[in-house]
Scaffold this motif. Structure first.
Motif, PDB file in Angstrom:
ATOM      1  N   ILE A  74      -8.288 -22.946  24.063  1.00  0.00           N
ATOM      2  CA  ILE A  74      -6.934 -22.263  24.511  1.00  0.00           C
ATOM      3  C   ILE A  74      -7.147 -21.540  25.944  1.00  0.00           C
ATOM      4  CG2 ILE A  74      -5.250 -20.777  24.167  1.00  0.00           C
ATOM      5  CD1 ILE A  74      -5.003 -21.386  21.222  1.00  0.00           C
ATOM      6  N   VAL A  93     -12.452 -15.311  20.779  1.00  0.00           N
ATOM      7  CA  VAL A  93     -11.090 -14.704  21.355  1.00  0.00           C
ATOM      8  C   VAL A  93     -11.443 -13.919  22.495  1.00  0.00           C
ATOM      9  CG1 VAL A  93      -8.836 -13.835  21.165  1.00  0.00           C
ATOM     10  CG2 VAL A  93      -9.850 -15.020  19.218  1.00  0.00           C
ATOM     11  N   LEU A 100     -12.671 -10.346  22.547  1.00  0.00           N
ATOM     12  CA  LEU A 100     -11.768  -9.340  21.580  1.00  0.00           C
ATOM     13  C   LEU A 100     -12.284  -9.556  20.113  1.00  0.00           C
ATOM     14  CD1 LEU A 100      -8.107 -10.287  22.538  1.00  0.00           C
ATOM     15  CD2 LEU A 100      -9.430  -8.163  23.250  1.00  0.00           C
ATOM     16  N   CYS A 101     -12.661 -10.791  19.890  1.00  0.00           N
ATOM     17  CA  CYS A 101     -13.288 -10.972  18.363  1.00  0.00           C
ATOM     18  C   CYS A 101     -13.689 -12.374  18.419  1.00  0.00           C
ATOM     19  CB  CYS A 101     -12.175 -10.614  17.224  1.00  0.00           C
ATOM     20  SG  CYS A 101     -10.762 -11.810  17.221  1.00  0.00           S
ATOM     21  N   ILE A 103     -13.808 -15.505  15.366  1.00  0.00           N
ATOM     22  CA  ILE A 103     -12.942 -16.146  14.261  1.00  0.00           C
ATOM     23  C   ILE A 103     -13.666 -17.173  13.519  1.00  0.00           C
ATOM     24  CG2 ILE A 103     -10.553 -17.473  13.713  1.00  0.00           C
ATOM     25  CD1 ILE A 103      -9.364 -16.068  15.836  1.00  0.00           C
ATOM     26  N   PHE A 109      -5.029 -19.709  14.650  1.00  0.00           N
ATOM     27  CA  PHE A 109      -4.821 -19.125  16.096  1.00  0.00           C
ATOM     28  C   PHE A 109      -3.963 -19.993  17.111  1.00  0.00           C
ATOM     29  CE2 PHE A 109      -7.680 -21.981  18.416  1.00  0.00           C
ATOM     30  CZ  PHE A 109      -8.434 -22.322  17.475  1.00  0.00           C
ATOM     31  N   GLY A 110      -3.377 -19.488  18.166  1.00  0.00           N
ATOM     32  CA  GLY A 110      -2.710 -20.091  19.032  1.00  0.00           C
ATOM     33  C   GLY A 110      -1.170 -20.088  18.487  1.00  0.00           C
ATOM     34  N   GLU A 111      -0.794 -19.315  17.594  1.00  0.00           N
ATOM     35  CA  GLU A 111       0.623 -19.280  17.133  1.00  0.00           C
ATOM     36  C   GLU A 111       1.478 -18.374  17.989  1.00  0.00           C
ATOM     37  OE1 GLU A 111      -1.764 -17.309  16.575  1.00  0.00           O
ATOM     38  OE2 GLU A 111      -1.568 -15.558  15.315  1.00  0.00           O
ATOM     39  N   LEU A 112       0.987 -17.585  18.874  1.00  0.00           N
ATOM     40  CA  LEU A 112       1.762 -16.561  19.630  1.00  0.00           C
ATOM     41  C   LEU A 112       2.430 -17.350  20.413  1.00  0.00           C
ATOM     42  CD1 LEU A 112      -0.802 -13.435  19.707  1.00  0.00           C
ATOM     43  CD2 LEU A 112       1.156 -13.894  17.939  1.00  0.00           C
ATOM     44  N   ALA A 113       1.890 -17.866  21.293  1.00  0.00           N
ATOM     45  CA  ALA A 113       2.740 -18.633  22.438  1.00  0.00           C
ATOM     46  C   ALA A 113       3.808 -19.625  21.997  1.00  0.00           C
ATOM     47  CB  ALA A 113       1.744 -19.557  23.402  1.00  0.00           C
ATOM     48  N   THR A 119       3.422 -17.405  27.265  1.00  0.00           N
ATOM     49  CA  THR A 119       2.165 -18.288  27.745  1.00  0.00           C
ATOM     50  C   THR A 119       0.952 -17.706  26.893  1.00  0.00           C
ATOM     51  OG1 THR A 119       1.703 -16.617  29.483  1.00  0.00           O
ATOM     52  CG2 THR A 119       2.720 -18.579  30.071  1.00  0.00           C
ATOM     53  N   ARG A 120      -0.004 -18.462  26.910  1.00  0.00           N
ATOM     54  CA  ARG A 120      -1.249 -17.987  26.043  1.00  0.00           C
ATOM     55  C   ARG A 120      -1.753 -16.535  26.147  1.00  0.00           C
ATOM     56  NH1 ARG A 120      -1.045 -21.429  21.849  1.00  0.00           N
ATOM     57  NH2 ARG A 120      -1.992 -23.573  22.035  1.00  0.00           N
ATOM     58  N   THR A 121      -1.740 -15.745  25.195  1.00  0.00           N
ATOM     59  CA  THR A 121      -2.346 -14.397  25.434  1.00  0.00           C
ATOM     60  C   THR A 121      -3.669 -14.073  25.474  1.00  0.00           C
ATOM     61  OG1 THR A 121      -2.245 -14.177  23.036  1.00  0.00           O
ATOM     62  CG2 THR A 121      -0.157 -13.841  24.098  1.00  0.00           C
ATOM     63  N   ALA A 122      -4.400 -15.101  25.301  1.00  0.00           N
ATOM     64  CA  ALA A 122      -5.811 -14.978  25.112  1.00  0.00           C
ATOM     65  C   ALA A 122      -6.626 -16.393  25.447  1.00  0.00           C
ATOM     66  CB  ALA A 122      -6.461 -14.180  23.934  1.00  0.00           C
ATOM     67  N   VAL A 124      -9.445 -18.920  23.875  1.00  0.00           N
ATOM     68  CA  VAL A 124      -9.812 -19.261  22.851  1.00  0.00           C
ATOM     69  C   VAL A 124     -11.233 -20.425  22.924  1.00  0.00           C
ATOM     70  CG1 VAL A 124     -10.030 -19.837  20.335  1.00  0.00           C
ATOM     71  CG2 VAL A 124      -8.340 -18.524  21.201  1.00  0.00           C
TER      72      VAL A 124
END
Ligand code: CMP
Length: 299
Positions: A74, A93, A100-101, A103, A109-113, A119-122, A124
């Motif tokens: 991502i 991430v 950030l971290c 995983i 992951f990738g759920e927020l967008a 748009t993608r917040t970070a 990966v």
């Protein structure tokens, strides 16, 4: 209590009238993979309140994919099109170049967008070779919305079948259906405890409950009765009473539709003609009248 739907797909993202055109494809997976995906979805802060049926359908529609170490899964700032569950390996991430971290397996992951239509917040990146399960935006949002719409029409049908609510206008019934939360209880669970505070009203959609009221000292049973499908309780909370005047426990498995005082008053308040339906049966008539009195008293 389990929330019916804590999150919903952004309405603008998918035209609801096209929902039936979307074909969901299911992908075979081992028992271990199915369980890993389900656990990952239920462990994710943004998805854990989804219904079991939604979780199972998302799991069923996830397809397998693999990427080599070093691949960018991502890219921050891109339009997102896929939600992932990591099955094997490790990803990192990062945001604006800062880690950030990392995983490991069993995480979403990738759920927020997708959930928030942003748009993608970070970024990966695969730290090792990785195995992933993926579902695309359209499939994900279809599951979210289709289930929601089916539930909405089921709740509306059910509310229409409750005598006290039958005469409410259709738009009020469907708004009511939209704000209701479905809650589930097992044998012996306390749904309401006498003396506790609460501001929620319950309609039984499945099963049976026992209502019992004790004297102040708690050593004498004053009232005991059972209620079943279509009956309601907790109504005094809607009239402004915060302290529960009786206990209500589940007799076997019970499903209730719950609404809080604020939402109820906003929707029903002001409607004083609720349920004045004539009836030949005296008992039914008396019940309807009592209910009508109650509903007009909370308006
Ligand atoms: P999304 O924004 O779609 O794409 C990047 C993903 O990285 C994001 O969804 C989350 O799944 C994940 N992510 C973003 N910020 C963090 C964070 N602080 N900790 C863990 N994961 C994150």
């Amino acid at each position: 209590r389990t929330k019916r739907q804590a999150i919903s797909a952004e309405p603008s993202a998918l035209d609801p009238s096209k929902l039936s055109d979307v074909t969901l494809t299911s992908y075979c997976k081992s028992k271990e993979s199915s369980e890993l995906i389900q656990r990952a979805l239920m462990d994710n802060d943004f998805m854990k309140h989804l219904e079991q049926g939604q979780i199972l359908t998302i799991m069923d529609c996830m397809s397998p994919t693999s990427l080599a170490k070093g691949c960018c899964v991502i890219q921050e700032g891109d339009d997102g099109s896929t939600v992932y569950v990591l099955e094997e390996g490790k990803v990192e991430v990062s945001k604006q170049g800062k880690k950030l971290c990392s995983i490991g397996p069993g995480k979403v992951f990738g759920e927020l967008a997708i959930l928030y239509n942003c748009t993608r917040t970070a970024t990966v990146t695969a730290l090792t070779d990785i195995k992933l399960w993926a579902i695309d935006r359209q499939g994900f949002q279809t599951i979210m919305m289709r289930t929601g719409l089916i539930k909405l029409s089921q709740y509306t049908d059910f509310l229409r079948s409750v005598p006290s609510l039958q005469s409410l206008p259709e738009d009020v019934l469907s708004k009511l259906a939209d704000v209701l939360e479905e809650t589930h209880y097992s044998e012996g669970d306390y749904i309401i405890r006498q003396g506790a505070t609460g501001d929620t009203f319950f309609i039984i959609s499945e099963g049976q409950v026992k209502v019992s009221q004790q004297n102040a000292a708690g050593d004498e049973l004053l009232v005991e009765k059972s209620l079943s499908k279509g009956d309601w309780f907790g109504e005094q909370a809607l009239e402004g009473e915060d302290v529960r005047t009786a206990s209500v426990t589940a007799v076997g498995d019970v499903t209730c539709l719950v609404i809080d005082r604020e939402s109820f008053k906003q929707l029903i308040g002001g409607l004083d003609d609720v349920n004045n339906k004539p009836s030949d049966d005296n008992e039914v008539e008396a019940k309807l009248q009592a209910e009508a009195d109650f509903f007009s008293s909370v308006s």
